[in-house]
Design an enzyme around this catalytic site. Structure first.
Site, PDB file in Angstrom:
ATOM      1  N   GLU A   1     -30.379  19.568 -15.051  1.00  0.00           N
ATOM      2  CA  GLU A   1     -29.151  19.767 -14.280  1.00  0.00           C
ATOM      3  C   GLU A   1     -29.480  20.531 -13.000  1.00  0.00           C
ATOM      4  OE1 GLU A   1     -25.419  19.560 -16.971  1.00  0.00           O
ATOM      5  OE2 GLU A   1     -26.093  21.619 -16.936  1.00  0.00           O
TER       6      GLU A   1
ATOM      7  N   GLU B   1     -25.197  28.099 -15.577  1.00  0.00           N
ATOM      8  CA  GLU B   1     -24.132  29.084 -15.344  1.00  0.00           C
ATOM      9  C   GLU B   1     -24.429  30.372 -16.105  1.00  0.00           C
ATOM     10  OE1 GLU B   1     -20.909  26.449 -16.327  1.00  0.00           O
ATOM     11  OE2 GLU B   1     -21.214  25.407 -14.431  1.00  0.00           O
TER      12      GLU B   1
HETATM   13  P1  13P Z   1     -20.187  18.803 -13.685  1.00  0.00           P
HETATM   14  O1  13P Z   1     -20.275  17.476 -14.391  1.00  0.00           O
HETATM   15  O2  13P Z   1     -18.806  19.335 -13.555  1.00  0.00           O
HETATM   16  O3  13P Z   1     -20.949  18.772 -12.392  1.00  0.00           O
HETATM   17  O4  13P Z   1     -20.948  19.868 -14.617  1.00  0.00           O
HETATM   18  C1  13P Z   1     -22.215  19.564 -15.091  1.00  0.00           C
HETATM   19  C2  13P Z   1     -22.571  20.566 -16.116  1.00  0.00           C
HETATM   20  O5  13P Z   1     -22.783  21.736 -15.804  1.00  0.00           O
HETATM   21  C3  13P Z   1     -22.635  20.117 -17.515  1.00  0.00           C
HETATM   22  O6  13P Z   1     -23.243  21.073 -18.316  1.00  0.00           O
END
Ligand code: 13P
Length: 272
Positions: free
Chosen positions: A188, A118
């Protein structure tokens, strides 16, 4: 605190049975400090104490809750590690709105998430900045959780492994093998974050194995077998078991499902 690996076996025979899993809750921009205190107190009372012998648990609240949670963890003797979601790479200076790693270390922060997708996508954070932050976190005795992962377009184009490898090479420049041993890499895939789409356990394992083998070729077998690799992206109680049986997955970085005790406690309880 964290990072107690069982190094009795020779490094080349280690599996995730030998690396202590790390389950981290990344709260992102959720919860004020009152809600944060309530959440960790409920979580603590919901979980059996022996679970903390088997796994490390870290909670990464927004900066505004760090001091409150530090106090609660210490006063109530909760064996939960305090984590941050980001930091600046300088110790101090004219950086309005930024937080120094030195300030985090003073709060007994153990883990700092660095290079979350992000931040890379929404705030333009680069591998170069991630690399500077990794060094800053290490310098102050904390453990970076270095996030890597491909977008959907990159996966569909067949370049996921190359993208992740490049992120690792650039984000970990000038890091030593000894530092790599205690590092956390969080794989991720961007398309799995907050979407409800989890990578299949086989795909997640394949990428985590790819990461470990890349780490091995650069930093050697001992460091690569000791470092922990988390999977993150729509982790929940219903998929933690199938992810954790995989050999190269040593824990999970949990977003949405870390915000409510009834969702997060069963993930941690998987290990009790
Ligand atoms: P979610 O578990 O909401 O998909 O998010 C993952 C995340 O970005 C953890 O850093």
């Amino acid at each position: 605190m964290p990072n107690k690996h069982n190094l009795k076996k020779s490094a080349n025979t280690m599996s995730n049975n030998d690396r202590k899993p790390l389950i981290s809750g990344n709260w992102k921009m959720h919860m004020n400090h009152f809600e944060a205190i309530q959440m960790v107190q409920k979580l603590f009372y919901d979980l059996p104490l022996p679970v903390y012998d088997r796994i490390d648990v870290s909670i990464h609240p927004p900066f505004t809750s760090l001091r409150s949670l530090q106090t609660v963890f210490e006063v109530d003797h909760m064996p939960i590690a305090l984590g941050a979601q980001n930091c600046h790479n300088e110790d101090s200076g004219a950086f309005t709105g930024e937080i120094s790693p030195l300030m985090l270390a003073k709060l007994n922060v153990a883990y700092v998430i660095v290079g979350h997708s992000e931040r890379r996508q929404l705030l333009g954070e680069t591998d170069r900045q991630v690399n500077a932050k990794v060094h800053a976190v290490l310098k102050h005795g904390m453990t970076p959780i270095v996030c890597v992962g491909e977008t959907l377009e990159q996966r569909q184009a067949g370049s996921a492994a190359t993208v992740v490898s490049t992120q690792i090479t650039n984000s970990l420049k000038e890091v030593t093998a000894a530092q790599v041993s205690d590092l956390i890499i969080a794989y991720e895939p961007v398309w799995a974050i907050g979407t409800g789409k989890t990578a299949t356990p086989a795909d997640a394992q394949a990428m985590c194995a790819h990461i470990r083998s890349q780490m091995e070729s650069k930093w050697g077998n001992t460091a690569a077998q000791s470092l922990r690799i988390q999977y993150g992206g729509s982790v929940k109680a219903s998929n933690i078991a199938e992810l954790m049986v995989k050999n190269d997955i040593d824990g999970t970085l949990v977003g949405g499902a870390s915000l409510k005790v009834e969702d997060f406690a069963p993930i941690v309880n998987h290990f009790s």
